[in-house]
Design a protein around this motif. Structure first.
Motif, PDB file in Angstrom:
ATOM      1  N   UNK A  77     -19.969  20.647  31.520  1.00  0.00           N
ATOM      2  CA  UNK A  77     -19.391  21.658  32.397  1.00  0.00           C
ATOM      3  C   UNK A  77     -18.028  21.231  32.934  1.00  0.00           C
ATOM      4  N   UNK A  78     -17.612  20.005  32.739  1.00  0.00           N
ATOM      5  CA  UNK A  78     -16.329  19.542  33.229  1.00  0.00           C
ATOM      6  C   UNK A  78     -15.586  18.779  32.154  1.00  0.00           C
ATOM      7  N   UNK A  79     -14.255  19.015  32.037  1.00  0.00           N
ATOM      8  CA  UNK A  79     -13.437  18.336  31.040  1.00  0.00           C
ATOM      9  C   UNK A  79     -12.091  17.989  31.659  1.00  0.00           C
ATOM     10  N   UNK A  80     -11.475  16.905  31.166  1.00  0.00           N
ATOM     11  CA  UNK A  80     -10.134  16.521  31.603  1.00  0.00           C
ATOM     12  C   UNK A  80      -9.488  15.717  30.479  1.00  0.00           C
ATOM     13  N   UNK A  81      -8.156  15.842  30.350  1.00  0.00           N
ATOM     14  CA  UNK A  81      -7.396  15.147  29.302  1.00  0.00           C
ATOM     15  C   UNK A  81      -6.434  14.162  29.959  1.00  0.00           C
ATOM     16  N   UNK A  82      -6.439  12.919  29.447  1.00  0.00           N
ATOM     17  CA  UNK A  82      -5.424  11.921  29.810  1.00  0.00           C
ATOM     18  C   UNK A  82      -4.454  11.858  28.634  1.00  0.00           C
ATOM     19  N   UNK A  83      -3.308  12.579  28.754  1.00  0.00           N
ATOM     20  CA  UNK A  83      -2.411  12.664  27.607  1.00  0.00           C
ATOM     21  C   UNK A  83      -1.617  11.382  27.407  1.00  0.00           C
ATOM     22  N   UNK A  84      -1.579  10.493  28.424  1.00  0.00           N
ATOM     23  CA  UNK A  84      -0.905   9.206  28.238  1.00  0.00           C
ATOM     24  C   UNK A  84      -1.769   8.273  27.381  1.00  0.00           C
TER      25      UNK A  84
END
Length: 970
Positions: A196-203
């Motif tokens: 239900x939760x997502x996040x991206x660390x683009x570094x």
């Protein structure tokens, strides 16, 4: 078959609780510029904010209605705005302090939300879409991905301009370009249960997901779920479980602080916001030395969270340590640093009158064991142990040496004599006659040992004797020529095939010896327990099996070994005929072999049997042999009564009278129906003959027959004409009236009805009684009763075909009686909508799960399936309740987007004439025979729990609202 490995980084992570005691926190977003976090909180209907360390707690947006409660959050750092979704009322935004709130998009079923490049993106979980809209643009919402099952969250990668989403309906994670092109399914669905939760660390090029599953238990607490935080590469490879600690329940929103290498998440069920640091810096770690006598400073390098590094102990210490990076600090995982021991000496006091002994030891490594001899004139050994810089004596065996007495010593085949010697003294001597050579015997602590290659060789040219069988047998021999071989018979006192001798290089060799000194065991008796066993003389190594005597069980195996009897086995005594005593009762028994179990009849005045076992002559109770065995006291006989016979006669008489009365009532009602039919026919312009069936057919509209029949010539077609006797059918062709708030005219439709949420919440609160019934345990597997519930959504069901059946049934109930039904009030009476009191029309609850609720709403209740999962206490029917808490006993959580949510149907129902019964029994036939339309199972009056309404006609119940809710246990 492809094997996929999920790497577990840590089992006991150092997770930091940032905030606790929250009420169902959901979406989470970080404002790294101001160092604050924002989250949606279901339980308080607020959008809240705090610093990244949990300080300065603020309410940013406060709502009063459940349907307006914020669900998911995103921060636009460029415009300094916070965006959020809600159950209804559109996608909204406001300043970071909550001012200037406005609606950005209608987004009725919006879930996750993200901001990128002047666009706001969100997931529509109901219609399976990913949509976007340009901020400040007056244009329409743009679906960029369609055909999904239940997408619930979105995340954006600014570097590659990709959008990610989790589809819990298909248990998979996907991505595409920000315009929706190039959809890919990440190869990681095996790792996802409910993301239900997502996040991206683009570094760092990583994707973070909050994931959880149901544990299978039902307690109402956070232990009902088990969650974890997962990290993968952006293509879904190299999946890692960052956090899976036991206290994690239902992680929901997740966000990454790319500047500080930290990940945050909300735990919706546990009510927490937690944080995990992803890096540990290089530095110096203090670890306790091996015996905790001091702290050792160990230098180490950097490491990622969940990984381990090896660090060498400093100078002067032995060993290395493994340090594990958990959160933002290192912990000792394995290994120890131990201090080395310098060379030195110590004093040791012997027992008795011996003087103090000085023990010297060399330099030693930590944990090293060293064995050394005792200093002269002592004998024995000393074992040293270096333990964290200190030398300890592990074992000391220093003592004065023992002398050796005069005696004989076997040197090869020569038996030589020696005199008494002190320890360390060496005695040289020549070999006896017939042998060449010399020898040196030395006394070593009471034992004579040969030195300097001592040997005595028997000469071939001399007749003499030599010793075999370890010096036990002396064999005489004559002269033997070179290369000759002779056999010498065994001498008296020994037995065997003889000794074979040969002459080589002038000396005698013993090539084979079978002579052994004779030995046997004299016959006698052997005691085994209380049994005495007799045996005869036994040769050496002879084995016999002795059977235990009468009255005993078992056998004893004996063997003669060098004159001594060795035995194995035991004789256990049987139990002779007699009495066994227990709890003041005496049980007679016959002879019982040892180990055997018997069931003995209880003595006079008692019924039953008890289990006993014979244990080496003693009769003891064997409870494990028969757990249900027991002696029950016999009650005194009671003389038979004539009351049952009288009661039976009275019952038969009453039944006959009731049948006569019922036939009269039915005939009276039939006459009234004929008169009513004539009146209706006159009103519609038809003349009705006497026709069949008193109720409209199932599936018809209001007053509309579901069956067709040929009409008589010249009729209007508004009535069917079938000539029968004593019964009639009324057919009236009138339009069906639906509730004024319905939005459709035909078909089947299910709409969210957010305006009903507060009303239904109030109704469920008023009818919620925290009372335990065994159905809660039998159906839900729990003894814990929720204190209340929280309504998340209300769906309105517009099923025109089902409502027509329901209306038709209402008309039938009205027609079959001349006046209103006896008023029957329930807890929901007069609380929602206008209903027909003349037929006791009411709203009642029915507990189920979200998926089944929609299935029932689209089809019908099925009486033929009644009791398949919950039983049927009052017969096979549709069971409804006036108390929401009673129906909650049968409600179950859904899956996918409905995980953690239960469902209840709020049904219109026609109770009509109600038969009230307190005790369980099949009431379908009795109720119909007496003219009742429904049954009230009054378990409230019987056992103090609840009343349940039972309907035996499917048409009597119309499920109008689906209530989606969560249980509350606080």
């Amino acid at each position: 078959m492809r094997l996929v490995l999920l790497v577990l980084l840590a089992q006991c992570e150092a997770v930091l609780d940032i905030l606790t005691g929250l009420k169902m926190p959901r979406g989470l977003a970080l404002d790294l510029k101001e160092g604050r976090m924002y989250w949606a909180e279901d339980g308080t209907k607020k959008l809240r904010s705090a610093t990244l360390d949990g300080q300065d707690l603020r309410d940013v947006v406060v709502k009063t209605e459940v349907q307006e409660a914020p669900r998911d959050v995103a921060i636009d750092p460029a415009s300094r705005k916070v965006y959020w979704t809600a159950l209804c009322c559109g996608l909204r935004r406001a300043d970071l302090d909550g001012d200037n709130e406005e609606v950005v998009a209608s987004a009725e079923f919006a879930s996750g939300v993200a901001i990128f490049d002047d666009y706001v993106y969100w997931a529509d979980w109901m219609h399976g879409q990913i949509l976007r809209r340009k901020m400040g643009d007056s244009g329409t919402e743009e679906p960029i991905v369609t055909g999904l099952a239940s997408p619930v969250d979105v995340a954006l990668d600014a570097s590659s301009k990709m959008i990610y989403w989790s589809d819990v309906g298909q248990a998979r994670t996907q991505r595409a370009s920000v315009d929706g092109n190039g959809i890919q399914v990440l190869n990681m669905s095996w790792a996802i249960m409910n993301t239900y939760g997502m996040a991206v660390d683009h570094f760092a090029r990583k994707l973070y997901m909050a994931d959880f599953e149901k544990t299978g238990e039902f307690t109402g607490g956070s232990s009902d779920y088990a969650g974890r935080i997962i990290r993968t590469n952006l293509d879904g490879s190299n999946a890692e479980v960052l956090v899976s600690e036991p206290s994690m329940s239902m992680p929901y929103g997740v966000a990454v602080d790319t500047e500080r290498d930290q990940v945050y998440w909300t735990d919706r069920k546990a009510g927490n916001i937690q944080r995990l640091s992803l890096k540990c810096a290089a530095g110096v770690q203090e670890v306790a030395s091996r015996m905790n006598s001091s702290m050792v400073r160990v230098e180490h390098g950097p490491a990622d969270h969940g990984s381990s590094i090896l660090a060498q102990c400093p100078a002067g210490y032995n060993g290395s340590v493994t340090l594990a990076c958990n959160n933002d600090h290192f912990t000792l995982n394995s290994g120890k640093c131990g201090k080395r021991c310098a060379a030195g000496s110590m004093q040791y006091e012997l027992s008795g009158e011996s003087p103090m002994v000085i023990l010297d030891h060399p330099e030693m490594d930590d944990a090293e064991d060293l064995q050394a001899g005792c200093p002269s004139p002592m004998v024995g050994t000393v074992q040293y142990k270096c333990q964290d810089g200190e030398v300890l004596l592990r074992e000391t065996d220093c003592r004065p040496a023992r002398s050796c007495g005069a005696g004989e010593f076997l040197l090869g085949q020569a038996l030589v004599k020696h005199s008494a010697m002190d320890h360390g003294i060496m005695e040289p001597s020549s070999c006896p006659d017939g042998f060449d050579g010399q020898y040196f015997l030395q006394c070593e602590d009471g034992e004579v040992v040969p030195r300097h290659n001592s040997s005595c060789l028997a000469r071939c040219d001399v007749a003499g004797s030599l010793w075999v069988d370890d010096g036990a047998v002396e064999v005489s021999h004559g002269k033997i020529i070179e290369g000759g071989k002779v056999k010498v018979v065994c001498p008296t006192g020994s037995a065997g095939q003889g000794v074979y001798l040969s002459c080589e290089n002038g000396y005698i060799n013993v090539t084979e010896s079978t002579c052994r000194r004779s030995s046997y065991c004299q016959g006698g008796t052997l005691q085994s327990g209380n049994a005495e066993l007799s045996f005869d003389n036994l040769d050496d190594k002879e084995n016999v099996l002795l059977q235990c005597p009468e009255g005993f069980t078992g056998s004893v195996d004996i063997t003669c070994r060098k004159g001594e009897i060795q035995s194995e086995g035991v004789c256990l005594e049987d139990c002779a005929e007699g009495l066994a005593q227990i709890q003041g009762l005496s049980f007679e028994h016959d002879d019982i072999p040892n180990g055997q179990m018997v069931k003995l009849r209880c003595p006079g005045g008692y019924n039953g049997r008890m289990a006993f076992r014979c244990n080496d002559g003693n009769v003891t109770v064997c409870a494990d042999c028969c757990p249900t065995c027991a002696c029950v006291m016999v009650e005194e006989d009671v003389p038979p009564s004539e009351l049952p016979v009288a009661a039976l006669a009275a019952g038969v008489t009453a039944l006959v009278l009731l049948m006569v009365f019922t036939m009269g009532v039915l005939r009276h009602r039939m006459m009234k129906r004929r008169a009513m039919a004539a009146a209706v026919a006159a009103a519609v312009g038809d003349i009705l003959p006497v026709a069949s069936t008193g109720l409209p057919k199932a599936g018809s509209g209001s007053g509309r027959s579901s069956t067709s029949a040929p009409t008589a010539a010249g009729s209007s077609g508004r009535s069917s004409r079938r000539i029968e006797t004593d019964m009639f059918e009324i057919v009236v062709d009138l339009p069906m009236t639906v509730p004024l708030y319905w939005a459709t005219r035909d078909g089947i439709h299910i709409f969210p009805d957010p305006n009903r949420i507060a009303e239904v919440q109030h109704l469920m609160n008023e009818t919620w009684v925290q009372r335990y019934s065994r159905d809660r345990r039998l159906v839900g597997g729990s003894d814990k009763v929720p204190t209340s519930c929280r309504v998340a959504n209300v769906l309105r069901v517009e099923n025109h075909r089902a409502y027509a059946r329901y209306n038709s049934y209402k008309d039938a109930v009205k027609i079959k009686r001349p006046g209103p039904c006896t008023r029957f009030k329930v807890e929901t009476s007069n609380k929602i909508n206008l209903l027909d009191d003349d037929i006791n029309e009411s709203y009642l609850f029915h507990g189920t799960n979200p998926e089944s609720a929609q299935s029932i709403a689209r089809d019908f209740f099925r009486v033929d399936r009644a009791g398949s999962s919950t039983g049927s206490m009052f017969g096979r029917g549709i069971y409804l309740a006036e108390n929401a808490s009673k129906s909650d006993e049968y409600a179950k959580e859904g899956s996918g987007v409905y995980l953690g949510l239960c469902a209840m149907l709020l049904c219109r129902c026609v109770m009509g004439e109600v038969l009230t019964v307190p005790e369980a029994a099949d009431m379908e036939e009795p109720a119909k025979a007496k003219g009742y339309d429904s049954v009230c199972g009054d378990r409230l009056a019987a056992v103090g729990t609840f009343r349940e309404m039972v309907f035996f006609n499917e048409e009597a119940v119309y499920p109008e609202f689906i209530v989606i809710y969560t249980r509350a246990f606080e």
